[in-house]
Structures are given as C-alpha cells and as structure tokens.
Design a protein around this motif. Structure first.
Motif, mmCIF file in Angstrom:
data_model
loop_
_atom_site.group_PDB
_atom_site.id
_atom_site.type_symbol
_atom_site.label_atom_id
_atom_site.label_comp_id
_atom_site.label_asym_id
_atom_site.label_seq_id
_atom_site.Cartn_x
_atom_site.Cartn_y
_atom_site.Cartn_z
ATOM 1 N N THR A 1 0.789 -1.230 0.000
ATOM 2 C CA THR A 1 0.000 0.000 0.000
ATOM 3 C C THR A 1 0.820 1.279 0.000
ATOM 4 O OG1 THR A 1 -0.262 -0.317 2.391
ATOM 5 C CG2 THR A 1 -2.070 -0.999 0.980
ATOM 6 N N VAL B 1 -6.629 2.954 -4.111
ATOM 7 C CA VAL B 1 -7.416 1.760 -4.412
ATOM 8 C C VAL B 1 -8.654 1.685 -3.531
ATOM 9 C CG1 VAL B 1 -7.404 -0.762 -4.456
ATOM 10 C CG2 VAL B 1 -5.380 0.514 -5.222
ATOM 11 N N SER B 2 -8.499 1.899 -2.239
ATOM 12 C CA SER B 2 -9.629 1.732 -1.321
ATOM 13 C C SER B 2 -10.759 2.697 -1.621
ATOM 14 C CB SER B 2 -9.172 1.887 0.135
ATOM 15 O OG SER B 2 -8.631 3.177 0.364
ATOM 16 N N LEU C 1 -9.286 -5.948 -8.368
ATOM 17 C CA LEU C 1 -8.827 -6.286 -7.019
ATOM 18 C C LEU C 1 -9.322 -7.676 -6.634
ATOM 19 C CD1 LEU C 1 -7.391 -5.327 -4.435
ATOM 20 C CD2 LEU C 1 -9.605 -4.466 -3.635
ATOM 21 N N VAL D 1 -7.178 -8.372 -0.374
ATOM 22 C CA VAL D 1 -6.599 -7.281 0.404
ATOM 23 C C VAL D 1 -6.179 -7.825 1.763
ATOM 24 C CG1 VAL D 1 -8.889 -6.587 1.278
ATOM 25 C CG2 VAL D 1 -7.002 -4.953 1.321
ATOM 26 N N TRP E 1 -13.230 -7.659 1.722
ATOM 27 C CA TRP E 1 -12.743 -7.349 0.367
ATOM 28 C C TRP E 1 -13.663 -6.334 -0.290
ATOM 29 C CZ3 TRP E 1 -15.890 -8.317 -3.851
ATOM 30 C CH2 TRP E 1 -15.336 -7.982 -5.094
ATOM 31 N N HIS F 1 -13.314 -2.698 0.523
ATOM 32 C CA HIS F 1 -12.128 -2.023 -0.007
ATOM 33 C C HIS F 1 -12.201 -1.773 -1.505
ATOM 34 C CE1 HIS F 1 -10.727 -3.253 3.959
ATOM 35 N NE2 HIS F 1 -9.965 -2.183 3.867
ATOM 36 N N THR F 2 -13.353 -2.057 -2.090
ATOM 37 C CA THR F 2 -13.553 -1.734 -3.498
ATOM 38 C C THR F 2 -14.318 -0.426 -3.626
ATOM 39 O OG1 THR F 2 -15.618 -3.019 -3.606
ATOM 40 C CG2 THR F 2 -13.557 -4.177 -4.155
ATOM 41 N N ILE G 1 -4.455 -1.189 5.980
ATOM 42 C CA ILE G 1 -4.266 -1.963 4.757
ATOM 43 C C ILE G 1 -2.768 -2.056 4.484
ATOM 44 C CG2 ILE G 1 -4.941 -2.229 2.353
ATOM 45 C CD1 ILE G 1 -6.977 0.046 2.844
ATOM 46 N N TYR H 1 -2.424 -5.273 -1.464
ATOM 47 C CA TYR H 1 -3.498 -5.620 -2.391
ATOM 48 C C TYR H 1 -2.989 -6.699 -3.344
ATOM 49 C CZ TYR H 1 -5.650 -1.076 -1.142
ATOM 50 O OH TYR H 1 -6.207 -0.007 -0.494
#
Length: 565
Positions: free
Chosen positions: A148, A181-182, A200, A203, A231, A234-235, A245, A248
């Motif tokens: 991360t 990403v998160s 993704l 994670v 998961w 975190h999308t 985090i 990934y």
C-alpha cells in the motif's frame, strides 16, 4: 490514506485518507509469496522479516517535521509518534498498545489525503506504511501484489516492463496505492478497462476486535471466503475506515492459468497525447457555454459500453479567468482502428460552433504544466506517456502548496443554469487566482458495466466527473480560496441543497476527493447526508462491515464509516 487518490486520479489518489481499512480473523493459513528478490515461482512466507523497522520517530527527532505532513500544507500534524513500518507483522503490537492507552491512530501511505483525516490535533499515533512499497507476483494466489505504500508510477514501471501488464489507476505519479485503491481509484484507461478496483482480488488488513487485540486478515473476492465482505469494503469504501491496509492482490476477474502475463490487462502499446488551449480573452459567455456544453454532450453521447470512443480519455480544465487559458489534455489508444481519426473527430466536436481559435497550452493550468509541444498530437509509447504526464501535476511537486477540493459526478449534460454559474464564478473580478479551477474528467465506458452494488464504489452511471481545486502558498489566502470554492459549488447546486445529490443529472461525490463541507449542515442543506453522496445505497452494508471488523471504532476520521446505531 484518505483520498484524492486517485487521481486526477487522485487523489485524487486520497488519491485521500491513508492506507487504513478493515478486516477480521486471519483468513486462512500463511500464504506463500514470491518476493521481488526471488524468482516468481519460489515462495516465501508473508511474515518474512524485512531489514528495518518499526522505527519510532518523536518530536525531538530531526526527521519528525518531514513525517507529519502530506501533500496539502494546510494540514500538519503533531502526533506523539510516527512509526515507520517495515512489514505487516510489526503493526499489531503498535496498534494494540495505542488501543490499550486509548490513543487516536491514523495511517499514512502516499500522503495525498486532501483533508485533515490523517494529520489533525486529535491524532496521537501515526503508522507510516509508505515504505511498504514492493510490487511482485504471488504465484500461490496467481495475482500481483502491490503493497500500500507503493506509488502509482512505481507500480506501472514494475508491472509493465517485467510482465507487460498494468492496472488502470491514476496518472498522479506519487499517489500511494493505499488510499487510491480503497476509494475506487480511476485514471486515463478507465473508459477502456474500468476502475482499478475492478481487478482487485484480495486485500490484507490489520484489524482490531472488540477485545482490543489486533489480527491480520486476508480477504478475497472468492464467493466462499468468510471475509469476502471485507474485500468488498475495499472496493470503494474509502481509506481510514476498517483497519491498516498493507497489501493488495490484483488479477483480472475470470482469468485462468498460471502465466502472469495473462492475468492482468495490457495497456495500449502506444497512445496519442495532445494538449490544447483557448485564450480566456477570446471567450465570452456564449463561447464558454458552447465549449462546456460540447464537452458534456460528447461524453453523454459516447460513453456506452461499446463506444469506439472508450479508447479516448480527456480533461477539460476551466481555470479562473486570471490564468489566461482554458486547457484540454487528451489521450487516445493509438492501436485501435482509426485512432487518429477518433482524436481529430473529438477535437472537432469540442470546437464545433465555438468561434475561438485553438492553440498550444503555454501556461500551467489546473493540475497540468504547460505542454506547448503537444499542440499537435504525438504518438508515444504508453509507459513513456505515463511517465511524462505524472510529474506535470504541479500540486505534486510544489511543497509550499495549500489546497482545497470539491467534486461531483455528472450523469448527463449540464442544465443551462449550471453553465451560467460556472461562467460567473470563473470570471469574478473580486477573486483572482490563476491556480483555482474546475476540471471535467471523462468517465463512463467500461466503468459503467459494473453494477453499483457489486463493489462499494456506487457511481457506475456517470459520464464525467468534476473537480474543484484551489492551490495557493500563503496562509493569509486560505479564507478567500475556500470561500470561492464554497460559493461556486453551492450556487451551482442550489436547486439540490448546495450539493450534487444523486438524481438524473448529478450523482454525488468522489470519496477520494474528500470534502468536510459535505457533512456541515450549514453548507449541505439537502436531505442527502455526506455518506449518501459518497456511497449512495452501499452505506448501510459498509456500516455492518465496520461493526464486524472495527467494533471499537478505532479507525476513524471526520468522515469515516459510522458504526450502526
């Protein structure tokens, strides 16, 4: 981190808040990994020791001032300690100690949080994961690991030269993967490939249970994974919400086999890149209306899932008139059929009926530096173009800048009143900042082929996005710039309570461009709360995940996911 992430792409990478996120008990046995120092098929454990860490830095240390600030110089922290992390295994003890002592924790990855979510007076302990920055292939999971703290350009410069693949992230080169990403990060390839979160697979998150104990969870998209909800969170659920985090894993959904070169998409081999401008002195209200309407109408009409123009991405940057130029930066996949014609037809559509001569971009505008050499499109290798565009972002390379941001998504072209309000505030004579702007960024295409509830990121029906940005260096100018942004934004959305509520025209806000005003009832007078603007109908599920993986609300900030009442 909090988000900007992504972005332009930031923010745009927050990106935004730090690499904080959520999880539950350890998701299975320790995973065999292939680290960068090893051949891809030689496993090691996830707990392999690194050569340093953790390193605790306190206010008496000369390094401290460098470690308590991010990109936005409005927010400089004063924590008791900053902990530089060298491996996931170092995190639980630090977190448990802070929880036992009832100390506020935040996490920094790339330092691109646009608000004070990471650095504010309440924060006592900062976990800095910026040195967790490796990118490598995990043969066991058949997926690519991005730690991360890895900056986006470093991700591209590892994935593409070694394996010929990429992830469709942002162009801001120094944004950390954690927040980008998160928050659902996006970039120039999103219309063609979708969002980075659409690739993704897994994670890794350090979370804290009701007993105050920290544990490490790996959550995947597998339908039988008991931690799949983590998961999903975190999308697009944003940073700073569930835990810390640390890694990934990326893989194209449905990809089979063990050949890493076939497990993520390939970027275009070459792209056309252009940068053009129009002089503000040549613009009146009518020509401005034509330009902005042409842009909005083009993407409203050409953002379907099979449009050939999904190979094209473009930014229209509308700075305050004091800048002198309006800019447009465009990239087209040069390998698709009739690529140059797509580019030229697009520029013709934007200029249609304008009556103002297009020229070179010779000034810094919005996030871009002058690019006079791109007045005519140049055909460049994709990675070379990506390396070039990233550092042109002026707010990433000037350590004096104070910043303020707002955002909105558009599902349709502009109502006439919207255009009038834009022209009014961009030509105001009681305010002048050449570095204050609104950027329109193309969206749609493959982004909108995913259902709004399939990921935590809900804005799957938009055709372009807007970002308000003011940059300045003197603290004495804080009020003037923040007020301009507020007045502009609130008048534009006056019909819906001062914010872009989800409806047939607007579609809320980007969590990676966090905006504290959205949760201020004096500024947001709509019936849609801040979380409805960021997450729409996905918020209730995010709250339940928060309850499962962060029941003590350890990981929180001004606009973090709230525990269900």
């Amino acid at each position: 981190m909090a988000q900007k992430t992504d972005g332009i792409g930031r923010r745009r990478f927050l990106g935004a808040a730090a690499a904080v996120s959520g999880a539950s008990a350890l998701g299975g046995a320790t995973t065999a990994l292939a680290t960068p120092a090893q051949a891809a098929d030689v496993p090691t454990t996830a707990t392999t020791a690194t050569t340093f860490g953790p390193v605790a830095v306190t206010p008496k240390d000369q390094r401290y001032r460098d470690l308590v600030r991010g990109m936005n110089q409005r927010y400089i922290g004063s924590p008791e300690s900053v902990h530089l992390i060298g491996s996931t295994g170092q995190i639980p003890a630090i977190v448990e100690k802070a929880v036992a002592e009832n100390k506020r924790i935040t996490v920094r990855s790339g330092g691109h949080c646009l608000e004070d979510f990471v650095f504010n007076p309440e924060v006592q302990v900062v976990l800095d994961v910026s040195l967790l920055n490796q990118v490598y292939y995990d043969a066991t999971r058949r997926a690519f690991v991005v730690e991360t703290g890895a900056q986006l350009l470093d991700v591209y410069e590892k994935l593409y030269p070694v394996w010929g693949v990429t992830v469709p992230g942002g162009i801001c080169y120094s944004v950390g993967a954690g927040g980008h990403v998160s928050g659902g990060g996006w970039g120039l390839l999103c219309r063609q490939l979708g969002l980075i979160i659409d690739y993704l697979y897994a994670v890794e998150v350090v979370v804290v249970g009701a007993d105050g104990k920290a544990r490490t969870v790996v959550a995947t998209s597998d339908s039988n994974d008991p931690n799949r909800d983590l998961w999903w969170a975190h999308t697009g659920g944003g940073g700073g919400n569930f835990g810390v985090i640390t890694r990934y894993w990326f893989r194209t959904p449905g990809a089979t086999g063990t050949d890493p070169t076939a497990l993520l998409p390939k970027p275009p081999a070459e792209v056309y890149l252009s940068a053009v401008s129009w002089k503000w002195s040549d613009m009146d209200a009518a020509s401005f209306r034509t330009l902005v309407t042409n842009y909005a109408s083009f993407f409203a009409a050409n953002s379907g899932p099979t449009s050939p123009y999904n190979a094209l991405a473009s930014f229209l940057v509308l700075p305050h008139k004091s800048n002198g130029q309006i800019a447009m930066v465009t990239q087209v996949d040069a390998t698709v059929p009739d690529a140059r014609a797509l580019h030229d037809n697009y520029l013709a559509a934007i200029n249609n009926g304008l009556g103002v001569t297009q020229g070179a971009l010779t000034r810094d505008v919005g996030e871009f530096r002058s690019m006079a050499q791109l007045a005519e499109p140049r055909r460049l290798p994709w990675l070379e173009a990506t390396r070039y565009l990233g550092p042109t972002n002026v707010d990433l390379t000037d350590p004096t800048l104070r910043q303020d941001y707002k955002s909105s998504y558009m599902r349709a072209g502009f109502p006439a009143r919207h255009v009038e309000v834009m022209y009014k505030h961009l030509t105001r004579t009681d305010f002048a900042n050449p570095r204050a702007s609104v950027t329109l960024s193309s969206y749609g295409g493959r982004v909108n082929t995913v259902a709004p509830a399939a990921t935590a990121y809900p804005h799957r029906e938009s055709v372009f996005k807007m970002m308000w940005m003011s940059l300045w260096s003197d603290a004495a100018d804080d009020a003037a710039n923040e007020t301009w942004n507020q007045q502009f934004y609130e008048e534009l959305y006056a019909d819906t309570g001062g914010v872009p509520v989800p409806n047939t025209v607007t579609d809320g806000c980007y969590v990676n461009y966090p905006d504290r005003d959205l949760s201020d009832p004096a500024r947001n007078t709509s019936t849609t709360p801040w979380h409805g603007l960021y997450y729409k109908g996905n918020y209730a599920r995010l709250q339940q995940i928060k309850k499962t993986y962060d029941p003590r609300n350890v990981f929180r900030h001004r606009q973090s996911i709230q525990l269900p009442s």
